[in-house]
Design an enzyme around this catalytic site. Structure first.
Site, PDB file in Angstrom:
ATOM      1  N   ASP A 194      51.823 -16.945   6.870  1.00  0.00           N
ATOM      2  CA  ASP A 194      52.196 -18.347   6.627  1.00  0.00           C
ATOM      3  C   ASP A 194      53.626 -18.494   6.105  1.00  0.00           C
ATOM      4  OD1 ASP A 194      51.961 -17.294   4.112  1.00  0.00           O
ATOM      5  OD2 ASP A 194      50.232 -18.499   3.513  1.00  0.00           O
ATOM      6  N   ARG A 246      65.671 -12.406  -4.348  1.00  0.00           N
ATOM      7  CA  ARG A 246      65.807 -10.955  -4.493  1.00  0.00           C
ATOM      8  C   ARG A 246      67.245 -10.517  -4.257  1.00  0.00           C
ATOM      9  NH1 ARG A 246      61.742  -7.646  -0.905  1.00  0.00           N
ATOM     10  NH2 ARG A 246      63.114  -8.068   0.849  1.00  0.00           N
ATOM     11  N   ASP A 285      60.694  -3.957  -1.301  1.00  0.00           N
ATOM     12  CA  ASP A 285      59.384  -4.456  -0.864  1.00  0.00           C
ATOM     13  C   ASP A 285      58.222  -3.906  -1.688  1.00  0.00           C
ATOM     14  OD1 ASP A 285      60.604  -5.980   0.970  1.00  0.00           O
ATOM     15  OD2 ASP A 285      59.538  -5.207   2.714  1.00  0.00           O
ATOM     16  N   ARG A 308      58.840 -13.962   5.967  1.00  0.00           N
ATOM     17  CA  ARG A 308      58.724 -14.973   4.908  1.00  0.00           C
ATOM     18  C   ARG A 308      59.908 -14.939   3.956  1.00  0.00           C
ATOM     19  NH1 ARG A 308      54.341 -12.695   0.720  1.00  0.00           N
ATOM     20  NH2 ARG A 308      54.529 -10.490   1.131  1.00  0.00           N
ATOM     21  N   ASP A 316      59.389   0.257   7.529  1.00  0.00           N
ATOM     22  CA  ASP A 316      60.078  -1.039   7.367  1.00  0.00           C
ATOM     23  C   ASP A 316      60.294  -1.371   5.891  1.00  0.00           C
ATOM     24  OD1 ASP A 316      57.144  -1.191   7.683  1.00  0.00           O
ATOM     25  OD2 ASP A 316      57.404  -3.278   7.100  1.00  0.00           O
ATOM     26  N   ARG A 348      66.718  -1.651   6.975  1.00  0.00           N
ATOM     27  CA  ARG A 348      65.589  -0.739   6.819  1.00  0.00           C
ATOM     28  C   ARG A 348      65.632   0.352   7.876  1.00  0.00           C
ATOM     29  NH1 ARG A 348      61.774  -4.660   4.406  1.00  0.00           N
ATOM     30  NH2 ARG A 348      63.096  -6.409   3.826  1.00  0.00           N
TER      31      ARG A 348
HETATM   32  P1  AMP Z   1      55.013  -5.944   3.847  1.00  0.00           P
HETATM   33  O1  AMP Z   1      53.860  -5.016   4.066  1.00  0.00           O
HETATM   34  O2  AMP Z   1      54.838  -6.911   2.716  1.00  0.00           O
HETATM   35  O3  AMP Z   1      56.311  -5.225   3.757  1.00  0.00           O
HETATM   36  O4  AMP Z   1      55.085  -6.896   5.147  1.00  0.00           O
HETATM   37  C1  AMP Z   1      55.059  -6.404   6.465  1.00  0.00           C
HETATM   38  C2  AMP Z   1      55.547  -7.482   7.409  1.00  0.00           C
HETATM   39  O5  AMP Z   1      54.712  -8.629   7.355  1.00  0.00           O
HETATM   40  C3  AMP Z   1      56.953  -7.958   7.147  1.00  0.00           C
HETATM   41  O6  AMP Z   1      57.565  -8.175   8.380  1.00  0.00           O
HETATM   42  C4  AMP Z   1      56.737  -9.265   6.392  1.00  0.00           C
HETATM   43  O7  AMP Z   1      57.804 -10.170   6.555  1.00  0.00           O
HETATM   44  C5  AMP Z   1      55.471  -9.787   7.030  1.00  0.00           C
HETATM   45  N1  AMP Z   1      54.707 -10.651   6.128  1.00  0.00           N
HETATM   46  C6  AMP Z   1      54.025 -10.284   5.028  1.00  0.00           C
HETATM   47  N2  AMP Z   1      53.433 -11.344   4.450  1.00  0.00           N
HETATM   48  C7  AMP Z   1      53.750 -12.426   5.214  1.00  0.00           C
HETATM   49  C8  AMP Z   1      53.446 -13.813   5.155  1.00  0.00           C
HETATM   50  N3  AMP Z   1      52.680 -14.318   4.187  1.00  0.00           N
HETATM   51  N4  AMP Z   1      53.958 -14.608   6.113  1.00  0.00           N
HETATM   52  C9  AMP Z   1      54.714 -14.118   7.104  1.00  0.00           C
HETATM   53  N5  AMP Z   1      55.023 -12.826   7.222  1.00  0.00           N
HETATM   54  C10 AMP Z   1      54.553 -11.981   6.304  1.00  0.00           C
HETATM   55 MG    MG Z   2      58.058  -5.125   4.027  1.00  0.00          MG
END
Ligand code: AMP
Ligand code: MG
Length: 480
Positions: free
Chosen positions: A117, A168, A253, A85, A243, A175
């Site tokens: 989304d 950002r 993040d 996203r 990640d 990563r």
């Molecule tokens: P995070 O735990 O926020 O670091 O996200 C883990 C993974 O999920 C990353 O690859 C993000 O890009 C993906 N991600 C988190 N929220 C969304 C979203 N609403 N739509 C698409 N990808 C998402």
């Molecule tokens: Mg992340």
């Protein structure tokens, strides 16, 4: 802006080029003008910040792209992840000539979105915006943000919320999980990718006899320093998956993070972390685990003739983690207490103080400020076990009595913030912003710009204390 577009020079399998998908009814949230200045934005670019921070304006110098990476989430291999996203929309030089990534979060779905989304909600954008700013102002290496925009577009989470985007900034979006993706899916790319990581982020390692080992050691040390700084300001990241850690050791993040209020080392701010993996007290050992896991990804770079030796050398690199962490943590803790680092009893005395905060459930930030202001009686009055505090104070004063007190007190002032971003402060700013009132975001932004300075005109009583202990805690949703 002065562009220094280098990520697109990597193999095209490592990213996907696409344009942002703007939200309906984009509108200004907050703009960090000082950061825009640092990034050498022209007056014209500044005037267009809403368009830039809402994906309506991109730059001919850089084709926006989503990065692919993988990761271990909550200790388990999660396979391919990636920018689901967010898009890298530029790499620019700041005033010091350092290359900074501009990454637009909430910019629509990408091939790496999985079930998501591609959007971010106003609530989580404000939380990330304020936390990045707070950490930067506290001197903790972290991503930051030039600005964020709200919109009129609904985005479904537990309830329907407002979509938002933030721009950002980070010195690095590479990563630990980038290396995991390459080894798993395109191992032929590892050597060149690593070489570029060195050239871009650790050029001094290129001259070393063993550049990969020198690089590994630097990544480990920088991560250890970052974690020590988190512990010192009471920051709990909440989602330390591989990640979400980068190779320069700057915070990235923000999910359900928190700045600790009452001192509880086993405090878990992320309510989805059912096994309490990412508690405040676990952060050093989790970072160590993530780095150990990452080092495995460097093994294929071993010289053919002595692979075994190279593996042992990598293990040696990891041995830098603990002493680096302890050195920075001990030094920082002594500074916060106004104790000399070299004194043999200073660290134990610091631990005794933390034990009191823990058993008496005292506020972390405020207790150090009270110690700094020599409000010993006030602290003692808040303790059920007053003798425990008295015995700490006896040791504390006996260590300090033969020292240069004025010098130690000056150090204390530089190490103890008056303000921290308490969950209830962020929550109030979010609730107002959701009603189109950004005044509280504005106020917190200013307050947290100078966390070490008392700002009587700007502060509110709630900024200085946790919610009463019988008050329900602000539950931070994991969805974002
Ligand atoms: P995070 O735990 O926020 O670091 O996200 C883990 C993974 O999920 C990353 O690859 C993000 O890009 C993906 N991600 C988190 N929220 C969304 C979203 N609403 N739509 C698409 N990808 C998402
Ligand atoms: Mg992340």
């Amino acid at each position: 802006m002065q562009f220094n577009s280098r990520y697109p020079s990597l193999d095209a399998k490592l990213y996907h080029e696409q344009m942002p998908a703007p939200l309906k009814g984009a509108k200004a949230g907050h703009f960090n003008e000082a950061l825009a200045d640092q990034l050498q934005w022209s007056d014209e670019e500044k005037a267009q910040w809403v368009e830039i921070c809402s994906g309506q304006k991109t730059f001919p110098e850089f084709h926006p792209l989503a990065m692919v990476y993988a990761g271990h989430q909550f200790g388990q291999w999660a396979g391919q992840l990636g920018d689901g996203r967010g898009l890298l929309i530029a790499q620019v030089l700041d005033r010091q000539g350092q290359t900074i990534d501009l990454h637009l979060k909430g910019a629509g779905s990408t091939p790496y979105s999985r079930m998501g989304d591609g959007r971010a909600v106003l609530r989580s954008v404000i939380r990330e915006y304020l936390a990045g700013h707070a950490l930067n102002s506290l001197g903790v290496p972290s991503s930051n943000s030039v600005g964020f925009t709200s919109s009129t577009q609904g985005v479904q989470r537990e309830t329907l919320e407002l979509g938002a985007m933030m721009l950002r900034t980070s010195d690095c979006h590479i990563r630990l999980g980038h290396f995991e993706w390459i080894n798993q899916y395109q191992p032929d790319l590892l050597a060149e990718f690593t070489q570029k990581c060195l050239a871009w982020h650790y050029p001094e390692c290129l001259d070393s006899e063993q550049p990969i080992l020198a690089f590994a050691t630097k990544v480990i040390q920088n991560t250890a320093v970052m974690i020590a700084k988190w512990q010192l300001v009471g920051f709990a990241h909440g989602v330390m998956n591989t990640d979400n850690l980068n190779i320069t050791g700057s915070t990235l993040d923000f999910g359900p993070y928190g700045f600790m209020e009452r001192f509880r080392p086993n405090w878990i701010n992320n309510h989805s972390d059912y096994n309490a993996r990412y508690t405040y007290q676990n952060q050093p050992s989790i970072a160590h685990w993530n780095l150990w896991n990452w080092l495995n990804n460097l093994i294929p770079l071993a010289p053919l003739e002595n692979k075994e030796q190279f593996k042992q050398d990598l293990v040696q690199c990891l041995e830098h983690f603990e002493p680096t962490f302890l050195e920075h943590y001990t030094h920082g803790l002594c500074q916060k207490l106004g104790l000399p680092t070299f004194h043999k009893d200073s660290f134990d005395c610091g631990m005794a103080f933390l034990n009191i905060l823990q058993s008496e459930q005292l506020d972390y930030t405020d207790s150090f400020i009270r110690l700094q202001n020599k409000q010993y009686e006030e602290i003692k009055d808040d303790c059920l076990d007053r003798r425990q505090f008295e015995s700490f104070l006896t040791q504390y004063e006996s260590i300090r009595e033969k020292q240069n007190i004025a010098e130690l007190d000056t150090e204390m002032k530089q190490a103890n913030p008056v303000y921290t971003l308490r969950n209830h402060m962020a929550q109030k700013a979010i609730e107002l912003a959701e009603r189109n009132d950004f005044s509280e975001v504005n106020r917190l932004f200013k307050l947290l710009s100078q966390p070490f300075t008392k700002q009587t005109d700007l502060e509110q009583a709630e900024d200085l204390a946790p919610l009463p202990s019988d008050f329900p805690e602000v539950m931070v949703s994991c969805s974002s």
